[in-house]
Write an enzyme that holds these catalytic residues in place. Structure first.
Site, mmCIF file in Angstrom:
data_model
loop_
_atom_site.group_PDB
_atom_site.id
_atom_site.type_symbol
_atom_site.label_atom_id
_atom_site.label_comp_id
_atom_site.label_asym_id
_atom_site.label_seq_id
_atom_site.Cartn_x
_atom_site.Cartn_y
_atom_site.Cartn_z
ATOM 1 N N LYS A 1 1.143 2.011 -43.376
ATOM 2 C CA LYS A 1 1.096 0.544 -43.170
ATOM 3 C C LYS A 1 -0.244 0.035 -43.657
ATOM 4 O O LYS A 1 -1.281 0.561 -43.258
ATOM 5 C CB LYS A 1 1.216 0.213 -41.679
ATOM 6 C CG LYS A 1 2.613 0.338 -41.149
ATOM 7 C CD LYS A 1 2.668 -0.030 -39.688
ATOM 8 C CE LYS A 1 2.109 1.072 -38.807
ATOM 9 N NZ LYS A 1 2.293 0.902 -37.380
ATOM 10 N N HIS B 1 -0.755 11.805 -26.242
ATOM 11 C CA HIS B 1 -0.864 10.928 -27.420
ATOM 12 C C HIS B 1 -1.836 11.511 -28.452
ATOM 13 O O HIS B 1 -1.599 11.432 -29.652
ATOM 14 C CB HIS B 1 -1.303 9.539 -26.943
ATOM 15 C CG HIS B 1 -1.518 8.587 -28.057
ATOM 16 N ND1 HIS B 1 -0.511 8.257 -28.938
ATOM 17 C CD2 HIS B 1 -2.613 7.908 -28.454
ATOM 18 C CE1 HIS B 1 -0.989 7.397 -29.826
ATOM 19 N NE2 HIS B 1 -2.254 7.182 -29.556
ATOM 20 N N GLU C 1 0.855 -1.190 0.000
ATOM 21 C CA GLU C 1 0.000 0.000 0.000
ATOM 22 C C GLU C 1 0.887 1.235 0.000
ATOM 23 O O GLU C 1 1.936 1.257 0.651
ATOM 24 C CB GLU C 1 -0.828 0.054 1.294
ATOM 25 C CG GLU C 1 -2.197 -0.529 1.176
ATOM 26 C CD GLU C 1 -2.992 -0.357 2.470
ATOM 27 O OE1 GLU C 1 -2.690 0.572 3.248
ATOM 28 O OE2 GLU C 1 -3.889 -1.173 2.700
ATOM 29 N N ASP D 1 3.508 6.501 -38.966
ATOM 30 C CA ASP D 1 2.178 6.028 -39.346
ATOM 31 C C ASP D 1 1.303 7.237 -39.674
ATOM 32 O O ASP D 1 1.663 8.387 -39.377
ATOM 33 C CB ASP D 1 1.532 5.138 -38.257
ATOM 34 C CG ASP D 1 1.540 5.796 -36.892
ATOM 35 O OD1 ASP D 1 1.379 7.038 -36.832
ATOM 36 O OD2 ASP D 1 1.689 5.092 -35.877
ATOM 37 N N ARG E 1 -2.584 -3.633 -44.617
ATOM 38 C CA ARG E 1 -2.757 -5.073 -44.795
ATOM 39 C C ARG E 1 -3.670 -5.225 -46.011
ATOM 40 O O ARG E 1 -4.852 -4.893 -45.950
ATOM 41 C CB ARG E 1 -3.406 -5.673 -43.530
ATOM 42 C CG ARG E 1 -3.126 -7.127 -43.335
ATOM 43 C CD ARG E 1 -3.763 -7.612 -42.031
ATOM 44 N NE ARG E 1 -3.223 -6.964 -40.829
ATOM 45 C CZ ARG E 1 -2.094 -7.323 -40.232
ATOM 46 N NH1 ARG E 1 -1.399 -8.328 -40.690
ATOM 47 N NH2 ARG E 1 -1.681 -6.694 -39.159
#
Ligand code: R5P
Length: 310
Positions: A190, A127, A36, A167, A192
């Site tokens: 990026k 962010h 704690e 990105d 897919r």
């Protein structure tokens, strides 16, 4: 004005204290046998403008709990105003629902911090900028860009620099830095192509012969960065460095960076560097203590913080 340090990043708190020429307040943040958190502020803070310096970095939950309990101790000791200085705000990546029945933990954590009694927040390179609005109290989101830009100008030849976002989500941040150092911008996209197939890295922009500078807010596993560096080199980049504000560097990230083809990774001390980071041959840490210290000083004197970035 008083500065109180949690345990997450004592060296940064000391550097901020030296910048401001204000000693860290005497306080104990320790653990009971069952772990704690227990806090004791050992000097009078009644009526004071208090700044708690604590990144909610690994171990995130422990450091968050320390921040909350320090806040509670200060509030009960009649501090006039409490500012949480959170150079790295953990949980920021959980800022929206990526799928049904998932949490928005960044909002939850912001609510908890305000509810504990924090009056203002001072943080760095969130962010996503809109996380600022998750706090229903005044929140300043500082930018590391001027500090990073200064270092880039000192270390990298201006002739063929190119800033690269690893990105699509990081383009706004990368563009802001590119503007500061007057360099062109490229983007790693990026994709897919089909389910079950591995991701293809397309580079938007001509990077051949360029000294590429990857820019991001967080490096965690290092996967994003190392893959982006490989893709840039495969597309003819002369060399690749990276400037990233928050060196989370979990698990084997430091070894991954050391074994990569990155010329250098530059991070700030928003998160306390581990021994592995300090000895890594291609990682360098620059300090955001002057930036945080200046912003704390301006907050205390009610002067403009945004003009720091003009
Ligand atoms: C993601 O949106 C962030 O900006 C970073 O790109 C990400 O957190 C990096 O993670 P990792 O180093 O694990 O690839």
């Amino acid at each position: 004005m008083k500065l109180v340090a949690g345990n997450s990043n004592r060296p940064l708190a000391e550097a901020i204290s030296a910048y401001l020429n204000v000693p860290l307040a005497k306080a104990q943040v320790r653990r009971f046998a069952d772990m704690e958190v227990f806090v004791e502020i050992q000097e009078n803070v009644r009526g004071e403008d208090v700044f708690i310096i604590q990144s909610t970095s690994f171990p995130t939950n422990d450091h968050l709990m320390e921040l909350l309990i320090i806040t509670d101790a200060l509030r009960r000791a009649s501090a006039r105003r409490i500012t949480a200085v959170i150079p790295y705000f953990g949980y920021a990546r959980q800022d929206r629902k990526p799928a049904a029945r998932t949490p928005i933990s960044a909002k939850l954590v912001a609510n908890i911090i305000a509810h504990a009694g924090v009056d203002r927040v001072l943080t760095l390179d969130l962010h996503a900028g809109q996380i600022q609005g998750f706090f229903d109290i005044p929140t300043d989101n500082l930018f590391a860009a001027p500090t990073l830009a200064r270092d880039i100008k000192d270390h990298l030849d201006s002739g063929n620099r190119m800033v690269v976002s690893p990105d699509v989500g990081g383009v706004v941040r990368a563009r802001a830095l590119a503007k500061r150092i007057d360099a062109p911008l490229a983007i790693v996209d990026k994709r897919r192509e089909r389910p079950g197939e591995s991701e293809v890295m397309n580079i938007i922009g001509d990077v051949s012969g360029r000294s590429c500078i990857l820019v991001d807010d967080i490096i965690d596993s290092g996967g994003t960065l190392v893959n982006a560096a490989d893709a840039l080199l495969a597309n003819g980049a002369k060399e690749v460095s990276a400037y990233i504000t928050h060196g989370v560097l979990s698990g084997g990230a430091v070894a991954r960076i050391a074994g990569s083809r990155l010329k250098e990774l530059v991070i700030t001390d928003s998160i306390m560097p581990t021994e592995a980071v300090k000895v890594a041959h291609n990682i360098r840490v620059i300090s955001i203590a002057p930036l945080m210290g200046e912003a704390i000083g301006r907050t205390a004197t009610e002067s403009s913080v945004s003009s720091l970035f003009d």
